[in-house]
Design an enzyme around this catalytic site. Structure first.
Site, PDB file in Angstrom:
ATOM      1  CE1 TYR A 189     -19.954 116.701  49.013  1.00  9.70           C
ATOM      2  CE2 TYR A 189     -20.644 115.880  46.957  1.00  9.70           C
ATOM      3  CZ  TYR A 189     -20.489 115.640  48.361  1.00  9.70           C
ATOM      4  OH  TYR A 189     -20.571 114.672  49.076  1.00  9.70           O
ATOM      5  N   GLY A 200     -19.262 118.772  39.629  1.00 10.15           N
ATOM      6  CA  GLY A 200     -20.203 119.986  39.585  1.00 10.15           C
ATOM      7  C   GLY A 200     -21.644 119.458  40.028  1.00 10.15           C
TER       8      GLY A 200
END
Ligand code: FMN
Ligand code: SF4
Length: 440
Positions: free
Chosen positions: A173, A169
């Site tokens: 991305y 997380g």
């Protein structure tokens, strides 16, 4: 024993790790084009298991081929991949080392796109500002599909006998692309307020819990501050999420069933703060960045910039990076704030390679464990060095980031020649990742 704190086991809800040193996510393009793994990756991970780390957190493992960032990284996108991960986990377990697989989806942020999906998926339809990769804004059906891909990835990791999974997380991305106020420009229930921006990752956590139950370790790597505006040169607009917003997200993650937080930084990758280096090695960068010239809309422009005005690129990058003596433990103040707000252990990344600094951070309550990438690439046996009571390796990682700029084209390893008796010795060490070879 000196540095006793480092060698205390750490117990999570569903997992106990023998010490407080986690190998942070890092790998090279060792696997096959189709995402099947091979012996080189096993050799790579065994370097660190043998070296004494308590757990290895894998590098970016795509849950779907559209979510990969480069070919030749092992994936977990279908059941045929399970036997490879089982073999890898078994090999690592022989050294009493745990293995946590990083479930990942790159979204619009990619490096070399391969042949299957010219366009990535994202929360937005704005191209990635680093290299100019095009993407499609995800529909609600796309969101449901990718959420399920994460859940299936977790189920495969569990079936492979691995010890847990981590959600990627962080660092720009796909999950970040939803979380980030600087990237997510949606007008539906997945965009706008932080509650809406967190909906995607919380859907992923709930889907994983539904698929694998509550007794399988699940952690989340998160960029606590994004600093998306760190590089004026790439005109990235606003800074992105604040520490306060990220702490709120961490609390929601824990409520939804996350067992640990892995603290990171930077809303894109690489970022001047992650991995933080003493100097951008532009001359080495141009020797590998050529493989990206034709990839995104900005590849050629970036290449010319690095090639023709290296001093400008270097200065902009270095100005946005922490000072060399601030690299080790740069994220501890942020990790400490998260630790005060959540009930689960916090793992902190960023420059760690000195036993006394790591032990003091844990004793102060800044974090419960540290994750280490480059200093372990430089000294695979760093934990054993600490175990002997030594505070640092004889030849520490210099944070030169030459490993980083080589990884897109060359095998991953330490590329700082000053750490080796000769260039030949350096190359020989890098090539050990192919020993034993894939076929024997
Ligand atoms: C070559 C390279 C590859 C990396 N790959 C990943 C990755 O796949 N996933 C991830 O979350 N972080 C990745 N990182 C970031 C590291 O895991 C780590 O958080 C960062 O380098 C800071 O730690 P260090 O100072 O110990 O290197 C990578 C870093 C480097 C240098
Ligand atoms: S090339 Fe070696 S010394 Fe330089 S940052 Fe990477 S691991 Fe550290």
């Amino acid at each position: 024993m000196a540095f006793d704190t480092i060698f205390q086991p750490l117990t999570f809800r569903n997992l106990t790790v023998k010490n407080r040193i986690f190998r942070s996510n890092i790998s090279g393009r060792f696997d096959n084009f189709d995402g099947s793994g091979n012996q080189a990756r096993i050799n790579w991970e065994l370097k660190f298991a043998r070296g004494g780390v308590g757990a290895i957190i894998s590098s970016f493992v795509p849950v779907h081929i559209r979510g990969r960032i480069v070919p030749n990284y092992a994936t977990i996108d279908n059941d045929k991949k399970i036997p490879f991960w089982r073999a890898l986990g078994k090999a690592v377990h022989e050294y009493d080392c745990k293995y946590i697989l990083q479930l990942s989806h790159g979204g619009r942020q990619r490096d070399v796109i391969g042949i299957e999906y010219p366009k990535g998926l994202s929360s937005t339809d704005d191209p990635d500002p680093s290299h100019g990769f095009q993407c499609e804004r995800m529909t609600i059906d796309d969101i449901k599909f990718v959420v399920q891909a994460f859940a299936e990835g977790a189920r495969r990791a569990r079936e492979a006998g691995l010890d847990g999974v981590e959600l990627h997380g962080a660092n720009g991305y796909l999950i970040t692309q939803f979380l980030s106020s600087a990237i997510n420009d949606r007008k539906d229930e997945y965009g706008g307020s932080i509650e809406n921006r967190a909906r995607f990752v919380l859907d992923v956590v709930r889907a994983i819990r539904k698929r694998v139950g509550s007794d399988f370790h699940l952690q989340m790597k998160i960029s606590l501050q994004e600093h998306c505006d760190a590089l004026e040169l790439f005109n990235r607009g606003p800074s992105g999420n604040t520490i306060e917003e990220s702490i709120q997200v961490c609390k929601w993650l824990v409520e939804a069933g996350v067992d640990a937080i892995h603290a990171s930084t930077g809303g894109f990758f690489p970022h001047p703060r992650n991995p933080a280096g003493v100097d951008l090695p532009v001359e080495q960068l141009v020797t590998t960045y050529d493989s990206m010239v034709s990839s995104g809309d900005r590849g050629l422009l970036n290449f010319l910039l690095f090639r023709k005005v290296p001093d400008l690129a270097r200065k902009r990058w270095n100005d946005a990076a922490p000072k060399p003596d601030e690299i080790e433990g740069q994220l501890l103040p942020e990790a400490r704030q998260v630790k005060a707000a959540v009930s689960v252990p916090v793992i902190c990344t960023g420059g760690f390679q000195t036993a006394s600094i790591i032990a003091a951070a844990i004793e102060r309550g800044d974090c419960d464990a540290v994750s280490i990438a480059r200093p372990l690439v430089a000294n695979n046996d760093l934990v054993k060095i600490f175990q002997r009571g030594e505070d640092q390796a004889e030849f520490p990682c210099t944070y030169c980031n030459k490993c980083l700029v080589n990884v897109i084209e060359n095998p991953l390893g330490c590329y700082d020649e000053t750490r080796f008796p000769s260039r030949d010795a350096m190359i020989a060490e890098i090539m050990t990742v192919f020993d034993p070879p894939p076929f024997v």
